[in-house]
Design a protein around this motif. Structure first.
Motif, PDB file in Angstrom:
ATOM      1  N   THR A 278      38.779  28.859  41.535  1.00 22.95           N
ATOM      2  CA  THR A 278      39.701  30.129  41.797  1.00 22.95           C
ATOM      3  C   THR A 278      40.961  29.845  41.363  1.00 22.95           C
ATOM      4  OG1 THR A 278      40.240  31.784  43.692  1.00 22.95           O
ATOM      5  CG2 THR A 278      40.446  29.238  44.281  1.00 22.95           C
TER       6      THR A 278
ATOM      7  N   VAL B  28      37.881  34.417  36.189  1.00 21.01           N
ATOM      8  CA  VAL B  28      38.741  33.941  37.359  1.00 21.01           C
ATOM      9  C   VAL B  28      40.201  33.558  36.849  1.00 21.01           C
ATOM     10  CG1 VAL B  28      39.262  31.869  38.784  1.00 21.01           C
ATOM     11  CG2 VAL B  28      36.688  32.618  38.535  1.00 21.01           C
TER      12      VAL B  28
ATOM     13  N   ALA C 194      36.454  34.309  42.400  1.00 17.92           N
ATOM     14  CA  ALA C 194      36.028  32.599  42.505  1.00 17.92           C
ATOM     15  C   ALA C 194      34.738  32.872  41.438  1.00 17.92           C
ATOM     16  CB  ALA C 194      35.735  32.156  43.916  1.00 17.92           C
TER      17      ALA C 194
END
Length: 372
Positions: A199, A261, A268
Motif C-alpha cells: 500500500t 497503488v 492496496a
C-alpha cells in the motif's frame, strides 16, 4: 559458462506444522492502531529490518535492500519431503516399454510466454547449446504466446523442454506429462519469490490484512498465483476473504498493480515480490513511497520440465545441461537477477504450498482454466 558438479540439492516439503504455517502465510504485522508507524518513520528505521524475524509494516525499500523478495537455501533446508502431491496427479514415470518412449530428432525448448514470444531465445542459447551437447540432439527455440498453447504443445509431444511459471506448473504436470526437475538459484542460494501486500507508505489506514475491509484492492489476473490464487487462499486463512471483505479489481498484471497503488488508483495490492522489485529497480516506482504490510513464505519460481516419455538418455542429458553447468557469466544470470545455476527439485515437495492454494481455490486442471 563452466561445467562443475553442484550438490544436487532437493527441495523438501514442510512438516505438517510447517505446512500449516506456510499456508497461513505467513508473516503478519503485529502493530495495532496505537503503535503503527507512518511511511516517514519507517523510512528512518529501514536498517532495523531483520529478515530472520520480520515484523510488518515495513518500507518496500527495506525489504529490497535486505533481499527479502526471495527465499534462501536455509528455507529449503527446513523442509521435509513428500512422497505424493497433496492435490492432483503425481508426476508420470518414465515408461518401461520402449514402444512408449519418444526419441525426437530435434528437441523443442520454450520459456514462459511474454509479450514478445521470442524474447528469451538469445538469453537461453547457452543452456540450449549444452542440452544439445549432453543429448546429442539439435535444440530449437519454440516461441509460444500463452500457457494454454505451451501446455498443449507439450501434451502433443511437440514441446520437449520448457520453463513453466509457478501457477501453470501443476497444469503442465496434470495435463501435459511434464516432469518439473529444477528451478534457478543464485550464487548465494536465493530462489523464488514471496507474496507481498503493498500500500502507500503514508496510508495510515492499512497496516495489516485486517485493514483491507471495504478497501479498493487490485489483484493482477485470475490465473496468477501470487496475484490472485495465493491471496484468495492465504488471506482467507487469516480471516480476510477477497471478494467479500473487499472488492477485487483485476489490474492486468503485477506492474499495473504496484503502479496503481503508487498512483492512488488502488488502496492496496497483493503482488509478486520479485516482479515489483524489478519495477522499482527500473525506476518506474519509488520504493520509499510504498510499504509492505504482510508477506508470505517464499514460493518456488519458474519450474523447468521435460516430457516424461523422452528416452532415459535424453532425460539424463537434459538434467546434466541444467544442473552440472554454471551460467553465472552468461545472459541467463544477467536476465534473471543473478540466477545462473539450477538446483534439482521434487514436484510433490517443492510445489506443496502451491498445490494447497490450488486445492483451496478448487482449481480444476483443464486448459480452459488457464487465462490466455
Amino acid at each position: 559458462m563452466t561445467k562443475k558438479q553442484f550438490s544436487r540439492r532437493s527441495l523438501l516439503a514442510s512438516t505438517s506444522a510447517a505446512v500449516t504455517y506456510g499456508l497461513a502465510g505467513c508473516i503478519q504485522g503485529e502493530g495495532d492502531s496505537e503503535e503503527t508507524t507512518t511511511g516517514t518513520q519507517m523510512g528512518a528505521g529501514a536498517s532495523d529490518f531483520d529478515p530472520a524475524n520480520p515484523e510488518f509494516p515495513q518500507p518496500m525499500r527495506a525489504l529490497i535492500q535486505s533481499g527479502f523478495e526471495t527465499g534462501t537455501l536455509e528455507d529449503l533446508e527446513n523442509m521435509e519431503t513428500r512422497d505424493e502431491p497433496r492435490y492432483g496427479d503425481p508426476v508420470q514415470q518414465t515408461p518401461s516399454n520402449d514402444d512408449d518412449l519418444i526419441d525426437p530428432d530435434k528437441l523443442a525448448f520454450a520459456m514462459t510466454p511474454t509479450e514478445d514470444p521470442a524474447a528469451y531465445r538469445d538469453t537461453m542459447q547457452p543452456l540450449m547449446d549444452n542440452i544439445a551437447k549432453e543429448t546429442g540432439k539439435e535444440v530449437e527455440y519454440f516461441p509460444l504466446q500463452s500457457y494454454a498453447s505451451m501446455i498443449e504443445a507439450m501434451r502433443s509431444e511437440r514441446l520437449h523442454v520448457g520453463g513453466f511459471s509457478t501457477g501453470p506448473t501443476p497444469f503442465a504436470v496434470n495435463l501435459a506429462g511434464a516432469v518439473p526437475f529444477s528451478i534457478q538459484v543464485s550464487d548465494d542460494g536465493a530462489f523464488g519469490y514471496r507474496l507481498w501486500l503493498a500500500t502507500q507508505a503514508d496510508n495510515d489506514e492499512i497496516n495489516g490484512l485486517d485493514d483491507l475491509s471495504g478497501k479498493r484492492v487490485a489483484h493482477s489476473e485470475p490465473s496468477s498465483n501470487s496475484g490472485n490464487q495465493a491471496p484468495r487462499a492465504l488471506f482467507e486463512n487469516e480471516g480476510v476473504t477477497p471478494g467479500e471483505d473487499y472488492e477485487v479489481s483485476y489490474s492486468g498484471g503485477h506492474e499495473q498493480s504496484i503502479l496503481g497503488v503508487a498512483n492512488g488508483d488502488y488502496d492496496a495490492a497483493p503482488v509478486c515480490s520479485t516482479c515489483v522489485t524489478r519495477v522499482a529497480n527500473s525506476g518506474n516506482v519509488d520504493p520509499t513511497n510504498i510499504k509492505v504490510v504482510w508477506a508470505s513464505n517464499p514460493f518456488p519460481t519458474t519450474s523447468f520440465n521435460y516430457r516424461y516419455n523422452l528416452t532415459p538418455e535424453i532425460q539424463d542429458g537434459i538434467r546434466k545441461a541444467f544442473i552440472d553447468y554454471d551460467y553465472s557469466d552468461t545472459k541467463i544470470a544477467e536476465t534473471f537477477e543473478g540466477r545462473g545455476k539450477w538446483t534439482e527439485i521434487d514436484y510433490a515437495t517443492a510445489y506443496d504450498i502451491i498445490l494447497q492454494i490450488q486445492e483451496k481455490n478448487g482449481v480444476e486442471y483443464q486448459t480452459g482454466n488457464l487465462e490466455e
